[in-house]
Design an enzyme around this catalytic site. Structure first.
Site, PDB file in Angstrom:
ATOM      1  N   LYS A 295     -11.405 -17.576  -2.251  1.00 10.43           N
ATOM      2  CA  LYS A 295     -12.299 -16.667  -2.655  1.00 10.43           C
ATOM      3  C   LYS A 295     -13.773 -17.121  -2.854  1.00 10.43           C
ATOM      4  CE  LYS A 295      -9.791 -16.062  -6.478  1.00 10.43           C
ATOM      5  NZ  LYS A 295      -8.589 -17.135  -6.385  1.00 10.43           N
TER       6      LYS A 295
ATOM      7  N   ARG B 130      -8.717 -30.392  -2.777  1.00 11.11           N
ATOM      8  CA  ARG B 130     -10.231 -29.722  -3.020  1.00 11.11           C
ATOM      9  C   ARG B 130     -11.336 -30.576  -3.933  1.00 11.11           C
ATOM     10  NH1 ARG B 130     -10.756 -23.866  -5.646  1.00 11.11           N
ATOM     11  NH2 ARG B 130      -9.386 -24.771  -7.186  1.00 11.11           N
TER      12      ARG B 130
ATOM     13  N   ARG C  48      -8.810  -9.900 -13.493  1.00 15.15           N
ATOM     14  CA  ARG C  48      -7.273 -10.493 -13.159  1.00 15.15           C
ATOM     15  C   ARG C  48      -6.294  -9.948 -14.018  1.00 15.15           C
ATOM     16  NH1 ARG C  48      -9.801 -15.966 -12.035  1.00 15.15           N
ATOM     17  NH2 ARG C  48      -8.017 -17.466 -11.576  1.00 15.15           N
TER      18      ARG C  48
HETATM   19  P1  AP5 Z   1     -11.088 -19.634 -10.820  1.00 18.55           P
HETATM   20  O1  AP5 Z   1     -12.058 -20.646 -10.859  1.00 18.55           O
HETATM   21  O2  AP5 Z   1     -11.413 -18.164 -10.507  1.00 18.55           O
HETATM   22  O3  AP5 Z   1      -9.887 -20.409 -10.094  1.00 18.55           O
HETATM   23  P2  AP5 Z   1      -8.817 -19.538  -9.182  1.00 18.55           P
HETATM   24  O4  AP5 Z   1      -8.616 -18.097  -9.041  1.00 18.55           O
HETATM   25  O5  AP5 Z   1      -7.551 -20.385  -9.773  1.00 18.55           O
HETATM   26  O6  AP5 Z   1      -9.156 -20.014  -7.831  1.00 18.55           O
HETATM   27  P3  AP5 Z   1      -9.776 -21.171  -7.229  1.00 18.55           P
HETATM   28  O7  AP5 Z   1     -11.208 -21.218  -7.310  1.00 18.55           O
HETATM   29  O8  AP5 Z   1      -8.973 -22.288  -7.536  1.00 18.55           O
HETATM   30  O9  AP5 Z   1      -9.596 -20.794  -5.660  1.00 18.55           O
HETATM   31  P4  AP5 Z   1     -10.493 -20.028  -4.479  1.00 18.55           P
HETATM   32  O10 AP5 Z   1      -9.778 -18.846  -4.045  1.00 18.55           O
HETATM   33  O11 AP5 Z   1     -11.957 -19.808  -5.016  1.00 18.55           O
HETATM   34  O12 AP5 Z   1     -10.520 -20.990  -3.134  1.00 18.55           O
HETATM   35  P5  AP5 Z   1     -11.545 -21.925  -2.983  1.00 18.55           P
HETATM   36  O13 AP5 Z   1     -12.636 -21.140  -1.857  1.00 18.55           O
HETATM   37  O14 AP5 Z   1     -12.087 -22.918  -3.732  1.00 18.55           O
HETATM   38  O15 AP5 Z   1     -10.411 -19.553 -12.533  1.00 18.55           O
HETATM   39  C1  AP5 Z   1     -10.161 -20.992 -13.211  1.00 18.55           C
HETATM   40  C2  AP5 Z   1      -9.697 -20.604 -14.416  1.00 18.55           C
HETATM   41  O16 AP5 Z   1     -10.525 -19.929 -15.323  1.00 18.55           O
HETATM   42  C3  AP5 Z   1      -8.351 -19.691 -14.628  1.00 18.55           C
HETATM   43  O17 AP5 Z   1      -7.156 -20.458 -13.946  1.00 18.55           O
HETATM   44  C4  AP5 Z   1      -8.561 -19.149 -16.031  1.00 18.55           C
HETATM   45  O18 AP5 Z   1      -8.084 -20.106 -16.893  1.00 18.55           O
HETATM   46  C5  AP5 Z   1     -10.068 -19.032 -16.212  1.00 18.55           C
HETATM   47  N1  AP5 Z   1     -10.431 -17.689 -15.576  1.00 18.55           N
HETATM   48  C6  AP5 Z   1     -11.269 -17.319 -14.603  1.00 18.55           C
HETATM   49  N2  AP5 Z   1     -11.534 -16.101 -14.402  1.00 18.55           N
HETATM   50  C7  AP5 Z   1     -10.794 -15.517 -15.432  1.00 18.55           C
HETATM   51  C8  AP5 Z   1     -10.477 -14.200 -15.469  1.00 18.55           C
HETATM   52  N3  AP5 Z   1     -11.072 -13.106 -14.906  1.00 18.55           N
HETATM   53  N4  AP5 Z   1      -9.607 -13.847 -16.710  1.00 18.55           N
HETATM   54  C9  AP5 Z   1      -9.097 -15.017 -17.196  1.00 18.55           C
HETATM   55  N5  AP5 Z   1      -9.220 -16.091 -17.170  1.00 18.55           N
HETATM   56  C10 AP5 Z   1     -10.120 -16.490 -16.138  1.00 18.55           C
HETATM   57  O19 AP5 Z   1     -10.822 -22.888  -1.808  1.00 18.55           O
HETATM   58  C11 AP5 Z   1      -9.681 -23.707  -2.176  1.00 18.55           C
HETATM   59  C12 AP5 Z   1      -9.748 -24.944  -1.271  1.00 18.55           C
HETATM   60  O20 AP5 Z   1      -9.280 -24.486   0.108  1.00 18.55           O
HETATM   61  C13 AP5 Z   1     -10.910 -25.601  -0.946  1.00 18.55           C
HETATM   62  O21 AP5 Z   1     -10.761 -26.919  -0.696  1.00 18.55           O
HETATM   63  C14 AP5 Z   1     -11.467 -24.947   0.405  1.00 18.55           C
HETATM   64  O22 AP5 Z   1     -12.230 -25.923   1.110  1.00 18.55           O
HETATM   65  C15 AP5 Z   1     -10.259 -24.764   1.022  1.00 18.55           C
HETATM   66  N6  AP5 Z   1     -10.123 -23.411   2.031  1.00 18.55           N
HETATM   67  C16 AP5 Z   1     -10.734 -22.393   1.647  1.00 18.55           C
HETATM   68  N7  AP5 Z   1     -10.720 -21.553   2.654  1.00 18.55           N
HETATM   69  C17 AP5 Z   1      -9.868 -22.213   3.576  1.00 18.55           C
HETATM   70  C18 AP5 Z   1      -9.512 -21.768   4.751  1.00 18.55           C
HETATM   71  N8  AP5 Z   1      -9.268 -20.588   5.499  1.00 18.55           N
HETATM   72  N9  AP5 Z   1      -8.596 -22.686   5.604  1.00 18.55           N
HETATM   73  C19 AP5 Z   1      -8.472 -23.830   5.176  1.00 18.55           C
HETATM   74  N10 AP5 Z   1      -9.020 -24.435   4.014  1.00 18.55           N
HETATM   75  C20 AP5 Z   1      -9.591 -23.520   2.941  1.00 18.55           C
HETATM   76 MG    MG Z   2     -12.757 -20.385  -6.815  1.00 23.29          MG
END
Ligand code: AP5
Ligand code: MG
Length: 214
Positions: free
Chosen positions: A13, A126, A87
């Site tokens: 995302k 990551r 969420r």
């Molecule tokens: P948040 O920061 O939103 O984390 P998340 O939803 O767990 O998602 P991530 O940021 O871990 O993943 P992403 O989908 O953004 O992936 P990314 O692009 O980084 O939330 C964190 C915490 O905050 C929650 O657990 C909660 O406690 C709280 N919170 C936040 N919002 C909330 C809400 N609305 N309500 C309640 N609590 C809330 O990519 C991941 C990795 O994969 C990177 O290394 C990237 O380089 C790699 N990558 C990306 N795309 C690809 C691809 N196509 N192929 C290969 N590698 C890839």
């Molecule tokens: Mg994220």
């Protein structure tokens, strides 16, 4: 155009949202980033959420809805990308009300599908630039060999406190229990599209572009 990127932790995302900001001049609203900023700057709210986030549990609806409300009321944008929000069903209802109050609409919800095994591999590899937040991955998008961020040139990178297998289990469970019902919610509203998040970053970008242009 206002869109939601909906998907489990590690779906990509944040990576795709940053590319949309660059290409389309939209504004990314990531509640995760906002909460981490509050935590890092040591505000009272940041202290309250730090433990919850490290465990991988969800912060209260009240806190995150408040963060989004403030942004929608103060930031003028050529479209918002909601990343990691909503969420829960309560957050989804609140977003609908907030957009309506601002005379805006929710145009697309893009569900990014990735299987659990790939998520674990992505998250444990990551890192992000400490200065600009550019997202890297030890396997798929390594930090440049000169040790400088390709976006801003900074040389400090960090790993998130919740990027470990234990917290990830909780984050995935929260996703399936609390967030995945939003797929049906937005399908019923006629705004849901799906993309295969397992492809390479550029391929996923192409699929999202196609969705936004239909
Ligand atoms: P948040 O920061 O939103 O984390 P998340 O939803 O767990 O998602 P991530 O940021 O871990 O993943 P992403 O989908 O953004 O992936 P990314 O692009 O980084 O939330 C964190 C915490 O905050 C929650 O657990 C909660 O406690 C709280 N919170 C936040 N919002 C909330 C809400 N609305 N309500 C309640 N609590 C809330 O990519 C991941 C990795 O994969 C990177 O290394 C990237 O380089 C790699 N990558 C990306 N795309 C690809 C691809 N196509 N192929 C290969 N590698 C890839
Ligand atoms: Mg994220």
């Amino acid at each position: 155009m206002n869109i939601i990127l909906l998907g489990p932790p590690g779906a990509g995302k944040g990576t795709q949202a940053r590319m949309l900001v660059e290409k389309r001049g939209m504004v990314q609203l990531s509640t995760g980033d906002m909460l981490r900023e509050a935590k890092d700057s040591g505000t009272e709210m940041g202290q309250i959420v730090a433990d919850v986030m490290a465990r991988g549990a969800l912060v209260t609806d009240e806190i995150v809805i408040g963060l989004i409300k403030e942004k929608l009321e103060t930031v003028k944008a050529n479209g918002f990308i909601f990343d990691g929000f909503p969420r829960t069903l309560a957050q989804a209802d609140a977003l609908g009300d907030l957009l309506e109050a601002e005379g805006q609409t929710l145009d697309k919800v893009v569900e990014m599908r990735v299987d659990d095994e790939a998520l674990v591999a992505r998250i444990t590899a990551r890192s992000t630039c400490a200065a600009c937040g550019e997202v890297y991955n030890d396997q798929t998008k390594p930090i440049p060999a000169d040790g400088k961020c390709s976006n801003c040139g900074a040389t400090e990178f960090k790993r998130r406190a919740d990027d470990n297998e234990e917290s990830l289990k909780t984050r995935l469970m929260e996703y399936y229990k609390q967030t995945s019902p939003l797929i049906g919610y937005y399908y019923a509203k006629g705004v849901l599209s799906r993309v295969d998040g397992l492809g390479a970053i550029a391929a996923v970008q192409g699929e999202i572009k196609a969705v936004l242009e239909t």
